[in-house]
Design a protein around this motif. Structure first.
Motif, PDB file in Angstrom:
ATOM      1  N   VAL A  26       0.836  -1.201   0.000  1.00 18.79           N
ATOM      2  CA  VAL A  26       0.000   0.000   0.000  1.00 18.79           C
ATOM      3  C   VAL A  26       0.873   1.254   0.000  1.00 18.79           C
ATOM      4  O   VAL A  26       0.613   2.200  -0.753  1.00 18.79           O
ATOM      5  CB  VAL A  26      -0.962  -0.005   1.211  1.00 18.79           C
ATOM      6  N   ASP A  27       1.914   1.267   0.808  1.00 21.05           N
ATOM      7  CA  ASP A  27       2.782   2.443   0.871  1.00 21.05           C
ATOM      8  C   ASP A  27       3.494   2.665  -0.460  1.00 21.05           C
ATOM      9  O   ASP A  27       3.644   3.799  -0.906  1.00 21.05           O
ATOM     10  CB  ASP A  27       3.790   2.326   2.003  1.00 21.05           C
ATOM     11  N   LYS A  28       3.933   1.597  -1.102  1.00 22.13           N
ATOM     12  CA  LYS A  28       4.590   1.727  -2.404  1.00 22.13           C
ATOM     13  C   LYS A  28       3.617   2.307  -3.427  1.00 22.13           C
ATOM     14  O   LYS A  28       3.963   3.205  -4.199  1.00 22.13           O
ATOM     15  CB  LYS A  28       5.115   0.363  -2.874  1.00 22.13           C
ATOM     16  N   ARG A  37       1.412   9.005   2.685  1.00 24.41           N
ATOM     17  CA  ARG A  37       2.208   7.788   2.916  1.00 24.41           C
ATOM     18  C   ARG A  37       1.983   7.219   4.309  1.00 24.41           C
ATOM     19  O   ARG A  37       1.601   7.917   5.240  1.00 24.41           O
ATOM     20  CB  ARG A  37       3.691   8.122   2.759  1.00 24.41           C
ATOM     21  N   ILE A  38       2.274   5.956   4.437  1.00 24.13           N
ATOM     22  CA  ILE A  38       2.254   5.280   5.737  1.00 24.13           C
ATOM     23  C   ILE A  38       3.581   5.609   6.419  1.00 24.13           C
ATOM     24  O   ILE A  38       4.640   5.460   5.808  1.00 24.13           O
ATOM     25  CB  ILE A  38       2.089   3.761   5.563  1.00 24.13           C
ATOM     26  N   PRO A  39       3.551   6.069   7.662  1.00 22.96           N
ATOM     27  CA  PRO A  39       4.808   6.420   8.354  1.00 22.96           C
ATOM     28  C   PRO A  39       5.756   5.221   8.462  1.00 22.96           C
ATOM     29  O   PRO A  39       5.323   4.089   8.697  1.00 22.96           O
ATOM     30  CB  PRO A  39       4.344   6.868   9.747  1.00 22.96           C
ATOM     31  N   GLU A  40       7.050   5.478   8.301  1.00 23.42           N
ATOM     32  CA  GLU A  40       8.061   4.417   8.417  1.00 23.42           C
ATOM     33  C   GLU A  40       7.985   3.743   9.776  1.00 23.42           C
ATOM     34  O   GLU A  40       8.190   2.538   9.887  1.00 23.42           O
ATOM     35  CB  GLU A  40       9.461   4.991   8.198  1.00 23.42           C
ATOM     36  N   ARG A  41       7.709   4.514  10.810  1.00 18.41           N
ATOM     37  CA  ARG A  41       7.668   3.925  12.151  1.00 18.41           C
ATOM     38  C   ARG A  41       6.571   2.868  12.267  1.00 18.41           C
ATOM     39  O   ARG A  41       6.684   1.937  13.040  1.00 18.41           O
ATOM     40  CB  ARG A  41       7.540   5.006  13.224  1.00 18.41           C
ATOM     41  N   GLY A  58       7.925  -7.770   1.694  1.00 20.45           N
ATOM     42  CA  GLY A  58       7.279  -6.664   0.994  1.00 20.45           C
ATOM     43  C   GLY A  58       8.268  -5.669   0.428  1.00 20.45           C
ATOM     44  O   GLY A  58       8.053  -5.109  -0.653  1.00 20.45           O
ATOM     45  N   MET A  59       9.355  -5.464   1.144  1.00 19.11           N
ATOM     46  CA  MET A  59      10.397  -4.553   0.653  1.00 19.11           C
ATOM     47  C   MET A  59      10.907  -5.010  -0.706  1.00 19.11           C
ATOM     48  O   MET A  59      11.079  -4.196  -1.615  1.00 19.11           O
ATOM     49  CB  MET A  59      11.574  -4.519   1.628  1.00 19.11           C
ATOM     50  N   TYR A  60      11.157  -6.274  -0.846  1.00 21.65           N
ATOM     51  CA  TYR A  60      11.753  -6.785  -2.083  1.00 21.65           C
ATOM     52  C   TYR A  60      10.704  -7.144  -3.131  1.00 21.65           C
ATOM     53  O   TYR A  60      10.946  -6.995  -4.326  1.00 21.65           O
ATOM     54  CB  TYR A  60      12.702  -7.939  -1.778  1.00 21.65           C
ATOM     55  N   LEU A  61       9.532  -7.564  -2.697  1.00 27.17           N
ATOM     56  CA  LEU A  61       8.461  -7.872  -3.637  1.00 27.17           C
ATOM     57  C   LEU A  61       7.996  -6.602  -4.356  1.00 27.17           C
ATOM     58  O   LEU A  61       7.757  -6.611  -5.562  1.00 27.17           O
ATOM     59  CB  LEU A  61       7.289  -8.525  -2.902  1.00 27.17           C
ATOM     60  N   HIS A  63       9.767  -3.684  -4.284  1.00 29.72           N
ATOM     61  CA  HIS A  63      10.936  -2.806  -4.483  1.00 29.72           C
ATOM     62  C   HIS A  63      10.739  -1.501  -3.707  1.00 29.72           C
ATOM     63  O   HIS A  63      10.810  -0.410  -4.266  1.00 29.72           O
ATOM     64  CB  HIS A  63      11.163  -2.523  -5.974  1.00 29.72           C
ATOM     65  N   HIS A  64      10.493  -1.654  -2.422  1.00 24.60           N
ATOM     66  CA  HIS A  64      10.132  -0.524  -1.571  1.00 24.60           C
ATOM     67  C   HIS A  64      11.071  -0.441  -0.366  1.00 24.60           C
ATOM     68  O   HIS A  64      11.271  -1.430   0.326  1.00 24.60           O
ATOM     69  CB  HIS A  64       8.684  -0.697  -1.112  1.00 24.60           C
ATOM     70  N   LYS A  65      11.641   0.709  -0.160  1.00 25.82           N
ATOM     71  CA  LYS A  65      12.546   0.991   0.972  1.00 25.82           C
ATOM     72  C   LYS A  65      13.845   0.191   0.882  1.00 25.82           C
ATOM     73  O   LYS A  65      14.522   0.005   1.876  1.00 25.82           O
ATOM     74  CB  LYS A  65      11.869   0.708   2.320  1.00 25.82           C
TER      75      LYS A  65
END
Length: 93
Positions: A26-28, A37-41, A58-61, A63-65
């Motif tokens: 969702v954030d991506k 955006r959804i807060p990083e925390r 999710g980061m790699y699926l 490509h986020h963060k």
């Protein structure tokens, strides 16, 4: 023999990891569309309460963060801590 608390823990971990995966997606999507955006925390907190595998996936699926050291190093570190805690609990029993 599987106990009720083991089933409850497995269900909890499935839910929180799915939530972490969804939060990353969702954030991506919001980032691409230039929306709120959804807060990083919130992602870090989700990982800390047991969703580290979901957030890391999710980061790699999505490509986020993947360029943020806080996440690239932080998610595996949180997961490692959780695995060590789980191993200690199993060993103590």
């Amino acid at each position: 023999m599987i106990h009720d608390y083991q089933i409850a823990a497995a269900v909890y971990l499935c839910i929180v990891n799915l939530a972490g995966l969804i939060i990353c997606g969702v954030d991506k999507r919001r980032a691409v569309k230039g929306r709120w955006r959804i807060p990083e925390r919130r992602m870090i907190l989700t990982a800390a309460v047991g969703g580290s595998i979901g957030v890391w996936a999710g980061m790699y699926l999505f490509h986020h963060k993947t360029k943020h050291l806080k996440f690239v190093i932080g998610m595996p570190a949180i997961l490692l801590c959780q695995l060590l805690i789980a191993a200690a609990i199993i060993y103590i029993r």
